[in-house]
Design a protein around this motif. Structure first.
Motif, PDB file in Angstrom:
ATOM      1  N   THR A   1     -10.648 -20.460  23.749  1.00 25.97           N
ATOM      2  CA  THR A   1     -11.286 -19.671  24.805  1.00 25.97           C
ATOM      3  C   THR A   1     -10.548 -18.367  25.105  1.00 25.97           C
ATOM      4  O   THR A   1     -11.110 -17.479  25.751  1.00 25.97           O
ATOM      5  CB  THR A   1     -11.395 -20.486  26.107  1.00 25.97           C
ATOM      6  N   ARG A   2      -9.314 -18.241  24.624  1.00 24.70           N
ATOM      7  CA  ARG A   2      -8.543 -17.001  24.802  1.00 24.70           C
ATOM      8  C   ARG A   2      -8.700 -16.054  23.622  1.00 24.70           C
ATOM      9  O   ARG A   2      -8.066 -15.004  23.586  1.00 24.70           O
ATOM     10  CB  ARG A   2      -7.064 -17.338  25.020  1.00 24.70           C
ATOM     11  N   GLY A   3      -9.530 -16.445  22.653  1.00 29.22           N
ATOM     12  CA  GLY A   3      -9.727 -15.606  21.480  1.00 29.22           C
ATOM     13  C   GLY A   3      -8.629 -15.740  20.455  1.00 29.22           C
ATOM     14  O   GLY A   3      -8.492 -14.878  19.572  1.00 29.22           O
ATOM     15  N   GLU A   4      -7.862 -16.825  20.530  1.00 25.33           N
ATOM     16  CA  GLU A   4      -6.785 -17.066  19.571  1.00 25.33           C
ATOM     17  C   GLU A   4      -7.301 -17.937  18.431  1.00 25.33           C
ATOM     18  O   GLU A   4      -7.934 -18.972  18.668  1.00 25.33           O
ATOM     19  CB  GLU A   4      -5.607 -17.771  20.259  1.00 25.33           C
ATOM     20  N   LYS A   5      -7.034 -17.529  17.206  1.00 27.31           N
ATOM     21  CA  LYS A   5      -7.452 -18.319  16.046  1.00 27.31           C
ATOM     22  C   LYS A   5      -6.644 -19.607  16.003  1.00 27.31           C
ATOM     23  O   LYS A   5      -5.422 -19.584  15.989  1.00 27.31           O
ATOM     24  CB  LYS A   5      -7.241 -17.523  14.761  1.00 27.31           C
ATOM     25  N   ILE A   6      -7.339 -20.745  15.979  1.00 25.02           N
ATOM     26  CA  ILE A   6      -6.641 -22.028  15.975  1.00 25.02           C
ATOM     27  C   ILE A   6      -6.883 -22.843  14.707  1.00 25.02           C
ATOM     28  O   ILE A   6      -6.153 -23.807  14.452  1.00 25.02           O
ATOM     29  CB  ILE A   6      -7.012 -22.886  17.201  1.00 25.02           C
ATOM     30  N   ALA A   7      -7.877 -22.478  13.918  1.00 25.26           N
ATOM     31  CA  ALA A   7      -8.143 -23.263  12.715  1.00 25.26           C
ATOM     32  C   ALA A   7      -9.083 -22.531  11.778  1.00 25.26           C
ATOM     33  O   ALA A   7      -9.795 -21.596  12.175  1.00 25.26           O
ATOM     34  CB  ALA A   7      -8.747 -24.614  13.097  1.00 25.26           C
ATOM     35  N   HIS A   8      -9.087 -22.987  10.539  1.00 22.72           N
ATOM     36  CA  HIS A   8     -10.017 -22.471   9.540  1.00 22.72           C
ATOM     37  C   HIS A   8     -10.467 -23.619   8.657  1.00 22.72           C
ATOM     38  O   HIS A   8      -9.649 -24.421   8.186  1.00 22.72           O
ATOM     39  CB  HIS A   8      -9.367 -21.380   8.686  1.00 22.72           C
ATOM     40  N   ILE A   9     -11.777 -23.731   8.457  1.00 22.11           N
ATOM     41  CA  ILE A   9     -12.348 -24.758   7.586  1.00 22.11           C
ATOM     42  C   ILE A   9     -12.789 -24.085   6.292  1.00 22.11           C
ATOM     43  O   ILE A   9     -13.728 -23.279   6.292  1.00 22.11           O
ATOM     44  CB  ILE A   9     -13.573 -25.431   8.244  1.00 22.11           C
ATOM     45  N   PRO A  10     -12.133 -24.368   5.184  1.00 19.40           N
ATOM     46  CA  PRO A  10     -12.575 -23.788   3.908  1.00 19.40           C
ATOM     47  C   PRO A  10     -13.876 -24.433   3.436  1.00 19.40           C
ATOM     48  O   PRO A  10     -14.055 -25.639   3.556  1.00 19.40           O
ATOM     49  CB  PRO A  10     -11.414 -24.110   2.955  1.00 19.40           C
ATOM     50  N   VAL A  11     -14.788 -23.609   2.945  1.00 21.61           N
ATOM     51  CA  VAL A  11     -16.080 -24.078   2.433  1.00 21.61           C
ATOM     52  C   VAL A  11     -16.307 -23.385   1.088  1.00 21.61           C
ATOM     53  O   VAL A  11     -16.050 -22.183   0.972  1.00 21.61           O
ATOM     54  CB  VAL A  11     -17.222 -23.742   3.417  1.00 21.61           C
ATOM     55  N   PRO A  12     -16.780 -24.091   0.065  1.00 20.90           N
ATOM     56  CA  PRO A  12     -16.935 -23.487  -1.262  1.00 20.90           C
ATOM     57  C   PRO A  12     -17.816 -22.245  -1.284  1.00 20.90           C
ATOM     58  O   PRO A  12     -17.504 -21.275  -1.968  1.00 20.90           O
ATOM     59  CB  PRO A  12     -17.553 -24.623  -2.090  1.00 20.90           C
ATOM     60  N   ASN A  13     -18.931 -22.271  -0.559  1.00 22.72           N
ATOM     61  CA  ASN A  13     -19.829 -21.120  -0.489  1.00 22.72           C
ATOM     62  C   ASN A  13     -19.566 -20.322   0.779  1.00 22.72           C
ATOM     63  O   ASN A  13     -19.011 -20.834   1.746  1.00 22.72           O
ATOM     64  CB  ASN A  13     -21.291 -21.571  -0.459  1.00 22.72           C
ATOM     65  N   ARG A  14     -19.991 -19.071   0.771  1.00 27.57           N
ATOM     66  CA  ARG A  14     -19.952 -18.291   1.997  1.00 27.57           C
ATOM     67  C   ARG A  14     -20.903 -18.924   2.997  1.00 27.57           C
ATOM     68  O   ARG A  14     -22.034 -19.286   2.656  1.00 27.57           O
ATOM     69  CB  ARG A  14     -20.334 -16.842   1.724  1.00 27.57           C
ATOM     70  N   THR A  15     -20.469 -19.060   4.240  1.00 27.85           N
ATOM     71  CA  THR A  15     -21.245 -19.777   5.249  1.00 27.85           C
ATOM     72  C   THR A  15     -22.131 -18.828   6.059  1.00 27.85           C
ATOM     73  O   THR A  15     -21.775 -17.678   6.313  1.00 27.85           O
ATOM     74  CB  THR A  15     -20.319 -20.548   6.205  1.00 27.85           C
ATOM     75  N   SER A  16     -23.286 -19.351   6.484  1.00 31.80           N
ATOM     76  CA  SER A  16     -24.236 -18.545   7.249  1.00 31.80           C
ATOM     77  C   SER A  16     -24.397 -19.028   8.685  1.00 31.80           C
ATOM     78  O   SER A  16     -24.671 -18.222   9.578  1.00 31.80           O
ATOM     79  CB  SER A  16     -25.609 -18.551   6.568  1.00 31.80           C
ATOM     80  N   ASN A  17     -24.233 -20.343   8.921  1.00 33.01           N
ATOM     81  CA  ASN A  17     -24.429 -20.842  10.278  1.00 33.01           C
ATOM     82  C   ASN A  17     -23.836 -22.239  10.406  1.00 33.01           C
ATOM     83  O   ASN A  17     -23.482 -22.864   9.403  1.00 33.01           O
ATOM     84  CB  ASN A  17     -25.920 -20.851  10.642  1.00 33.01           C
ATOM     85  N   VAL A  18     -23.775 -22.730  11.664  1.00 35.72           N
ATOM     86  CA  VAL A  18     -23.066 -23.977  11.923  1.00 35.72           C
ATOM     87  C   VAL A  18     -23.521 -24.550  13.264  1.00 35.72           C
ATOM     88  O   VAL A  18     -23.869 -23.800  14.175  1.00 35.72           O
ATOM     89  CB  VAL A  18     -21.532 -23.717  11.921  1.00 35.72           C
ATOM     90  N   CYS A  19     -23.549 -25.888  13.367  1.00 36.10           N
ATOM     91  CA  CYS A  19     -23.800 -26.528  14.653  1.00 36.10           C
ATOM     92  C   CYS A  19     -23.195 -27.926  14.640  1.00 36.10           C
ATOM     93  O   CYS A  19     -22.822 -28.449  13.585  1.00 36.10           O
ATOM     94  CB  CYS A  19     -25.296 -26.592  14.977  1.00 36.10           C
TER      95      CYS A  19
END
Length: 282
Positions: free
Chosen positions: A236-254
């Motif tokens: 919520t402070r705009g700090e990067k806390i994680a990254h999920i690698p995905v084989p393809n470039r991602t377009s959306n998420v829920c």
């Protein structure tokens, strides 16, 4: 197919056993995942003009064909599916029985660019982005509107242009308490936060992170999930806390599933899931 989300382990968002799982490939371009009250996930294969349903049992079926070339989706409180149907540059409300109501197709009698992504506030106000992406199924070759902007739609039929100061607005999501709205300017590589007023207007536009996004989602802790190169997570402070690698470039998420702990990712011709420790909002 499975890929371990190693970069997430230390942040507790998921655990060491979490695997990125391929649900299905062979689509043309997937987009717009949205979750209903039961946890079923709906998403679009826009070039093939279909809306798919991935249910809580893990079964995949076609929900609608001839779906207005739908892109972004979101469910309202009544269980209707709001769809950015840019075949004819419209915003749709799709009832459970598949009946379509066309809510918006113009702003001040001028054709929209092509609604792209959408979020419905707890009050029922619908917010949507309207960038211009040239489609091969359009007869026109240039936009009628001079700006690419953010709009709201209210139940009385009023359409309001809220902000036109973007290069290309795209992903959008709000907080479940209806206090804040996030909008990505994908071509300017920025995501902004707004304060939502009681009348649906927006104030206090501030830069949240220097990263754009196609689609986005939020979890119950208020962490924001942006797409593009995998999934990047900010607190919520705009700090990067994680990254999920995905084989393809991602377009959306829920988030979906019965417990809202299944992250559903659209990535070009593929869709993936990842079991999470955190949950999405209801």
């Amino acid at each position: 197919m499975a890929q371990q989300a190693d970069s997430l382990i230390t942040h507790g968002i998921t655990d060491t056993s979490a695997q990125l799982k391929l649900v299905k490939d062979g689509f043309r371009f997937t987009e717009g995942p949205a979750v209903d009250r039961e946890g079923n996930i709906y998403f679009t294969d826009q070039p093939n003009n279909r809306i798919w349903k991935y249910d809580i049992k893990g079964e995949l079926t076609i929900f609608m064909e001839n779906a207005g070339r739908a892109n972004g989706l979101f469910f309202d409180k009544k269980g209707n599916l709001i769809a950015c149907a840019d075949e004819h540059d419209e915003l749709w409300r799709i009832q459970k029985n598949g009946k379509v109501e066309k809510l918006v197709n113009n702003y001040q009698d001028t054709l929209l660019n092509g609604p792209n992504d959408v979020w419905v506030a707890p009050t029922g106000v619908i917010y949507f982005t309207d960038p211009y992406y040239q489609r091969d199924y359009w007869k026109r070759t240039s936009p009628d509107l001079k700006v690419e902007a953010l709009y709201s739609y209210q139940e009385n039929g009023k359409v309001t242009r809220l902000d036109a100061n973007f290069k290309r607005p795209n992903g959008i999501i709000g907080t479940p308490d209806g206090k804040y709205l996030y909008v990505a300017d994908i071509d300017d590589n920025k995501t902004y936060q707004y304060t939502i007023q009681k009348d649906g207007s927006l104030t206090n536009k501030t830069l949240f992170v220097a990263q754009g996004s196609d689609g986005m989602t939020i979890d119950r802790a208020g962490n924001l999930y942006l797409t593009g190169n995998g999934i990047t997570v900010y607190n919520t402070r705009g700090e990067k806390i994680a990254h999920i690698p995905v084989p393809n470039r991602t377009s959306n998420v829920c988030f979906g599933g019965k417990q809202r702990d299944l992250l559903f990712i659209t990535a070009r011709d593929k869709v993936f899931t990842l079991k999470m420790n955190v949950k999405g909002v209801k």
